[in-house]
Design a protein around this motif. Sequence first.
Motif, PDB file in Angstrom:
ATOM      1  N   UNK A  25     -27.709  -2.377 -78.113  1.00 27.09           N
ATOM      2  CA  UNK A  25     -26.338  -2.166 -77.663  1.00 27.09           C
ATOM      3  C   UNK A  25     -25.336  -2.584 -78.740  1.00 27.09           C
ATOM      4  N   UNK A  26     -24.177  -1.985 -78.706  1.00 27.41           N
ATOM      5  CA  UNK A  26     -23.056  -2.400 -79.545  1.00 27.41           C
ATOM      6  C   UNK A  26     -22.183  -3.296 -78.682  1.00 27.41           C
ATOM      7  N   UNK A  27     -21.877  -4.487 -79.200  1.00 28.47           N
ATOM      8  CA  UNK A  27     -21.176  -5.505 -78.417  1.00 28.47           C
ATOM      9  C   UNK A  27     -20.040  -6.082 -79.259  1.00 28.47           C
ATOM     10  N   UNK A  28     -18.911  -6.312 -78.626  1.00 21.98           N
ATOM     11  CA  UNK A  28     -17.771  -6.946 -79.294  1.00 21.98           C
ATOM     12  C   UNK A  28     -17.878  -8.458 -79.186  1.00 21.98           C
ATOM     13  N   UNK A  29     -17.412  -9.153 -80.208  1.00 23.05           N
ATOM     14  CA  UNK A  29     -17.429 -10.615 -80.186  1.00 23.05           C
ATOM     15  C   UNK A  29     -16.293 -11.173 -81.035  1.00 23.05           C
ATOM     16  N   UNK A  30     -15.664 -12.239 -80.545  1.00 25.36           N
ATOM     17  CA  UNK A  30     -14.706 -12.903 -81.423  1.00 25.36           C
ATOM     18  C   UNK A  30     -15.464 -13.615 -82.538  1.00 25.36           C
ATOM     19  N   UNK A  31     -14.755 -14.038 -83.537  1.00 25.32           N
ATOM     20  CA  UNK A  31     -15.374 -14.777 -84.636  1.00 25.32           C
ATOM     21  C   UNK A  31     -14.352 -15.772 -85.156  1.00 25.32           C
ATOM     22  N   UNK A  45     -31.719  -8.912 -82.185  1.00 21.56           N
ATOM     23  CA  UNK A  45     -31.567  -8.470 -83.579  1.00 21.56           C
ATOM     24  C   UNK A  45     -31.301  -6.971 -83.718  1.00 21.56           C
ATOM     25  N   UNK A  46     -31.687  -6.198 -82.727  1.00 25.01           N
ATOM     26  CA  UNK A  46     -31.474  -4.753 -82.798  1.00 25.01           C
ATOM     27  C   UNK A  46     -30.115  -4.324 -82.268  1.00 25.01           C
ATOM     28  N   UNK A  47     -29.286  -5.273 -81.885  1.00 19.82           N
ATOM     29  CA  UNK A  47     -27.953  -4.916 -81.397  1.00 19.82           C
ATOM     30  C   UNK A  47     -26.987  -4.790 -82.570  1.00 19.82           C
ATOM     31  N   UNK A  48     -25.845  -4.224 -82.279  1.00 19.42           N
ATOM     32  CA  UNK A  48     -24.779  -4.111 -83.279  1.00 19.42           C
ATOM     33  C   UNK A  48     -23.609  -4.925 -82.743  1.00 19.42           C
ATOM     34  N   UNK A  49     -23.385  -6.087 -83.322  1.00 17.59           N
ATOM     35  CA  UNK A  49     -22.298  -6.936 -82.858  1.00 17.59           C
ATOM     36  C   UNK A  49     -21.116  -6.759 -83.801  1.00 17.59           C
ATOM     37  N   UNK A  50     -20.000  -6.360 -83.239  1.00 23.72           N
ATOM     38  CA  UNK A  50     -18.780  -6.170 -84.008  1.00 23.72           C
ATOM     39  C   UNK A  50     -17.942  -7.433 -83.855  1.00 23.72           C
ATOM     40  N   UNK A  51     -17.815  -8.170 -84.944  1.00 30.56           N
ATOM     41  CA  UNK A  51     -17.059  -9.419 -84.927  1.00 30.56           C
ATOM     42  C   UNK A  51     -15.607  -9.159 -85.307  1.00 30.56           C
ATOM     43  N   UNK A  52     -14.704  -9.817 -84.588  1.00 31.88           N
ATOM     44  CA  UNK A  52     -13.272  -9.722 -84.873  1.00 31.88           C
ATOM     45  C   UNK A  52     -12.726 -11.140 -85.005  1.00 31.88           C
ATOM     46  N   UNK A  53     -12.127 -11.443 -86.148  1.00 28.74           N
ATOM     47  CA  UNK A  53     -11.672 -12.806 -86.391  1.00 28.74           C
ATOM     48  C   UNK A  53     -10.192 -13.033 -86.103  1.00 28.74           C
ATOM     49  N   UNK A  54      -9.491 -12.030 -85.663  1.00 26.63           N
ATOM     50  CA  UNK A  54      -8.077 -12.177 -85.322  1.00 26.63           C
ATOM     51  C   UNK A  54      -7.924 -12.104 -83.802  1.00 26.63           C
ATOM     52  N   UNK A  56      -5.393 -11.969 -81.606  1.00 27.59           N
ATOM     53  CA  UNK A  56      -4.519 -10.958 -81.015  1.00 27.59           C
ATOM     54  C   UNK A  56      -5.156  -9.571 -81.067  1.00 27.59           C
ATOM     55  N   UNK A  57      -5.731  -9.244 -82.205  1.00 24.94           N
ATOM     56  CA  UNK A  57      -6.372  -7.944 -82.374  1.00 24.94           C
ATOM     57  C   UNK A  57      -7.610  -7.821 -81.475  1.00 24.94           C
ATOM     58  N   UNK A  58      -8.371  -8.905 -81.369  1.00 22.94           N
ATOM     59  CA  UNK A  58      -9.555  -8.902 -80.501  1.00 22.94           C
ATOM     60  C   UNK A  58      -9.150  -8.597 -79.052  1.00 22.94           C
ATOM     61  N   UNK A  60      -6.546  -7.015 -78.024  1.00 26.40           N
ATOM     62  CA  UNK A  60      -6.111  -5.619 -77.950  1.00 26.40           C
ATOM     63  C   UNK A  60      -7.314  -4.672 -77.908  1.00 26.40           C
ATOM     64  N   UNK A  61      -8.295  -4.913 -78.756  1.00 22.39           N
ATOM     65  CA  UNK A  61      -9.500  -4.083 -78.788  1.00 22.39           C
ATOM     66  C   UNK A  61     -10.213  -4.115 -77.442  1.00 22.39           C
ATOM     67  N   UNK A  62     -10.317  -5.296 -76.839  1.00 25.96           N
ATOM     68  CA  UNK A  62     -11.001  -5.424 -75.544  1.00 25.96           C
ATOM     69  C   UNK A  62     -10.378  -4.518 -74.491  1.00 25.96           C
ATOM     70  N   UNK A  63      -9.059  -4.405 -74.497  1.00 35.94           N
ATOM     71  CA  UNK A  63      -8.367  -3.616 -73.475  1.00 35.94           C
ATOM     72  C   UNK A  63      -8.540  -2.117 -73.638  1.00 35.94           C
ATOM     73  N   UNK A  64      -8.896  -1.668 -74.827  1.00 31.27           N
ATOM     74  CA  UNK A  64      -9.028  -0.229 -75.065  1.00 31.27           C
ATOM     75  C   UNK A  64     -10.461   0.215 -75.321  1.00 31.27           C
ATOM     76  N   UNK A  65     -11.393  -0.710 -75.224  1.00 29.74           N
ATOM     77  CA  UNK A  65     -12.776  -0.391 -75.548  1.00 29.74           C
ATOM     78  C   UNK A  65     -13.639  -0.305 -74.300  1.00 29.74           C
ATOM     79  N   UNK A  66     -14.685   0.507 -74.398  1.00 30.48           N
ATOM     80  CA  UNK A  66     -15.688   0.564 -73.334  1.00 30.48           C
ATOM     81  C   UNK A  66     -16.931  -0.235 -73.732  1.00 30.48           C
ATOM     82  N   UNK A  67     -16.825  -0.971 -74.826  1.00 29.11           N
ATOM     83  CA  UNK A  67     -17.961  -1.771 -75.288  1.00 29.11           C
ATOM     84  C   UNK A  67     -18.052  -3.080 -74.506  1.00 29.11           C
ATOM     85  N   UNK A  68     -19.270  -3.557 -74.274  1.00 29.09           N
ATOM     86  CA  UNK A  68     -19.428  -4.865 -73.641  1.00 29.09           C
ATOM     87  C   UNK A  68     -18.991  -5.976 -74.593  1.00 29.09           C
ATOM     88  N   UNK A  69     -18.717  -7.148 -74.034  1.00 33.63           N
ATOM     89  CA  UNK A  69     -18.368  -8.305 -74.849  1.00 33.63           C
ATOM     90  C   UNK A  69     -18.846  -9.574 -74.156  1.00 33.63           C
TER      91      UNK A  69
END
Length: 131
Positions: A25-31, A45-54, A56-58, A60-69
Amino acid sequence: MSINLPAENELGKSKELSFKMLKGKTILSPSPIGFWTKIHHDEIPDSKIIFQDKTKEYSEILHYSVLPFFTTNLTILDTQQQKYQLPSNHIIRLLKDKIAHQKFYACYLKQNKKRVMPLIEKLQDQWSKFD
């Protein structure tokens, strides 16, 4: 630790999930998220974790994404302090893996006990609301 899923996500049908069920799965995560980063890489290990270090931006992304977090009970405390807002159109599923449930300890010098105990007690009181 919990995973937040869009309401229509197939995984949402289960009451509890495991890291194994998140394979690929592709998953969002703060960093940065400290030791959780290693747990994510080791357990899925087979997942795709998208890290966001900001923050405010994180948010915003959560509100417009269909990705789990991921969230923890500490995330809920962060949202109360308005560091960011979680989308209301997601369902939360607890991860049942033992490693997804971590204990935290406070270490301090004896001479600082009076100084740190009010903070520790406040954290314990707040934390217990979300366990």
